[in-house]
Scaffold this motif. Structure first.
Motif, short mmCIF file in Angstrom:
data_model
loop_
_atom_site.label_atom_id
_atom_site.label_comp_id
_atom_site.label_asym_id
_atom_site.label_seq_id
_atom_site.Cartn_x
_atom_site.Cartn_y
_atom_site.Cartn_z
N PRO A 12 -1.30 4.30 0.89
CA PRO A 12 -0.08 4.91 0.46
C PRO A 12 1.07 3.75 0.57
CG PRO A 12 -1.25 6.16 2.18
CD PRO A 12 -1.83 5.10 1.95
N SER A 13 2.07 3.97 -0.15
CA SER A 13 3.03 2.72 -0.29
C SER A 13 4.38 3.57 -0.46
CB SER A 13 2.69 1.95 -1.17
OG SER A 13 2.74 2.38 -2.49
N TRP A 14 5.34 2.66 -0.16
CA TRP A 14 6.75 2.97 -0.75
C TRP A 14 7.33 1.78 -1.06
CZ3 TRP A 14 4.06 4.58 3.44
CH2 TRP A 14 4.13 5.92 3.72
N VAL A 21 5.84 -1.48 0.39
CA VAL A 21 5.28 -1.38 1.79
C VAL A 21 4.16 -0.49 1.78
CG1 VAL A 21 5.82 -0.84 3.94
CG2 VAL A 21 7.59 -1.77 2.69
N HIS A 22 2.97 -1.09 2.11
CA HIS A 22 1.64 -0.01 1.99
C HIS A 22 1.47 0.16 3.87
CE1 HIS A 22 0.35 -1.81 -1.62
NE2 HIS A 22 1.10 -2.80 -1.54
N ARG A 23 1.11 1.46 3.82
CA ARG A 23 0.69 2.10 4.99
C ARG A 23 -1.00 1.85 5.13
NH1 ARG A 23 0.87 7.99 5.16
NH2 ARG A 23 -1.29 7.95 5.06
N PHE A 72 3.58 -5.80 3.52
CA PHE A 72 3.77 -5.85 2.54
C PHE A 72 4.11 -7.36 2.17
CE2 PHE A 72 6.68 -5.32 6.23
CZ PHE A 72 7.72 -6.51 6.18
N ALA A 73 4.59 -7.58 1.00
CA ALA A 73 4.73 -9.18 0.49
C ALA A 73 6.34 -9.22 0.15
CB ALA A 73 4.01 -9.48 -0.75
N ALA A 109 -8.40 -3.69 0.46
CA ALA A 109 -8.15 -2.90 -0.64
C ALA A 109 -6.78 -2.70 -1.04
CB ALA A 109 -8.73 -1.55 -0.40
N ALA A 110 -5.91 -3.10 -0.13
CA ALA A 110 -4.42 -2.98 -0.45
C ALA A 110 -3.94 -4.29 -0.99
CB ALA A 110 -3.56 -2.44 0.79
N GLY A 111 -4.68 -5.28 -0.94
CA GLY A 111 -4.29 -6.41 -1.24
C GLY A 111 -4.04 -7.55 -0.27
N PHE A 112 -4.46 -7.19 0.77
CA PHE A 112 -3.88 -8.24 1.98
C PHE A 112 -5.31 -8.45 2.97
CE2 PHE A 112 -0.40 -5.58 0.91
CZ PHE A 112 1.00 -6.51 1.06
#
Length: 303
Positions: A12-14, A21-23, A72-73, A109-112
């Protein structure tokens, strides 16, 4: 043992400006957590706030609490805020003991991927916020994020250095803090009253009380802002009742003062609040309500 949250291939992200920002979910904390952690949040108090249901509490007034991180990046850096409980850790709290979750897979999986994290911010040095600092390799605890600077408040680290720790806390430092220090990866930051910028758009704010050096994390981009609470606020019920503190607050009066000051600064603004232990939808905006505040939820972005 806590039950891992259902696997979701998309964290989930905002979106805050151009920052996503990923949770990164770790575990759903058991129902007994609420009465232990926030003993003044009785069922009567909780059920008196209709807006807490169904997301943040059930019909019987039992609080919903989660363990997760935010990634987040920003400014060319991959940033992780708090690192949860961790896998395989010896913990006195049965909900934290010897977990086996797929946290690192979710993070990747979220890119981190762990070796691509540049910066880890630790809001404070409690077991459920530093656990993934390390992972076990060949019987030893080694840094999970070997290429990351790990930041925490100088006040925070120095307080615990002089604290007469019980064995459970000493164990947590041995397996989750000291290996990072010994690897030369922990940086201590002086956080003045007005806060301090880590990089443009990323700011640490002092919110002492839960622990002496507790910090909240503010990020801003393109005129939008978000704030990650850490444990200054454990649960949205504390918006309605800022006097409700955690049983583990080092300085309850100072914790309440920090919480009230933070909520007052956030109330009726567009700043997105991301609760470090808030159950989904996790994020929202602070609205003045009945002499205090409530959270107006902001669902995660649809993908």
């Amino acid at each position: 043992m806590s039950t891992p949250l259902a696997t979701d291939p998309t964290a989930p992200s905002w979106t805050v400006g151009d920052v996503v920002v990923h949770r990164i979910d770790e575990v759903l904390l058991p129902p007994a957590t609420g009465p232990w952690l926030l003993p003044d949040a009785t069922p009567e108090v909780v059920t008196g706030q209709d807006w807490l249901r169904p997301h943040f509490a059930d019909d019987e007034g039992i609080l919903h609490l989660h363990s997760h991180s935010f990634a987040f990046a920003l400014g060319g850096l991959r940033v992780l805020v708090d690192t949860g409980i961790g896998n395989g850790k010896e913990r006195a709290n049965p909900a934290w003991h010897k977990l086996n979750t797929d946290y690192l897979q979710r993070l990747t999986a979220a890119g981190f991927p762990p070796d691509m994290i540049d910066l880890v911010i630790l809001t404070h040095l409690h077991a459920d916020h530093v656990g993934w600092n390390t992972r076990e390799v060949n019987g030893e605890w080694v840094p999970t994020f070997p290429n990351a600077r790990h930041l925490t408040s100088r006040t925070e680290r120095e307080f615990w250095a002089g604290y007469d720790m019980e064995e459970a806390r000493r164990q947590m430092f041995r397996d989750s803090v000291i290996p990072v220090e010994q690897a030369g990866l922990l940086d201590l930051v002086d956080v003045p009253a007005e806060g301090v910028d880590v990089v443009p758009g990323l700011r640490l704010l002092p919110t002492p009380g839960h622990t002496p050096g507790h910090i909240a994390v503010e990020l801003a981009d393109r005129g939008q802002a978000a704030l990650i609470t850490g444990d200054c606020i454990h649960h949205p019920v504390q918006l309605a009742h800022p006097s409700i503190g955690a049983c583990v607050d080092i300085d309850p009066e100072r914790s309440e003062a920090s919480r009230r000051h933070l909520l007052d600064s956030l109330a009726d603004t567009d700043t997105l609040v991301l609760g470090t232990h808030f159950a989904p939808p996790t994020a929202g905006r602070v609205i003045t309500h009945e002499g205090a505040y409530r959270l107006s939820p902001v669902p995660a972005d649809s993908h």
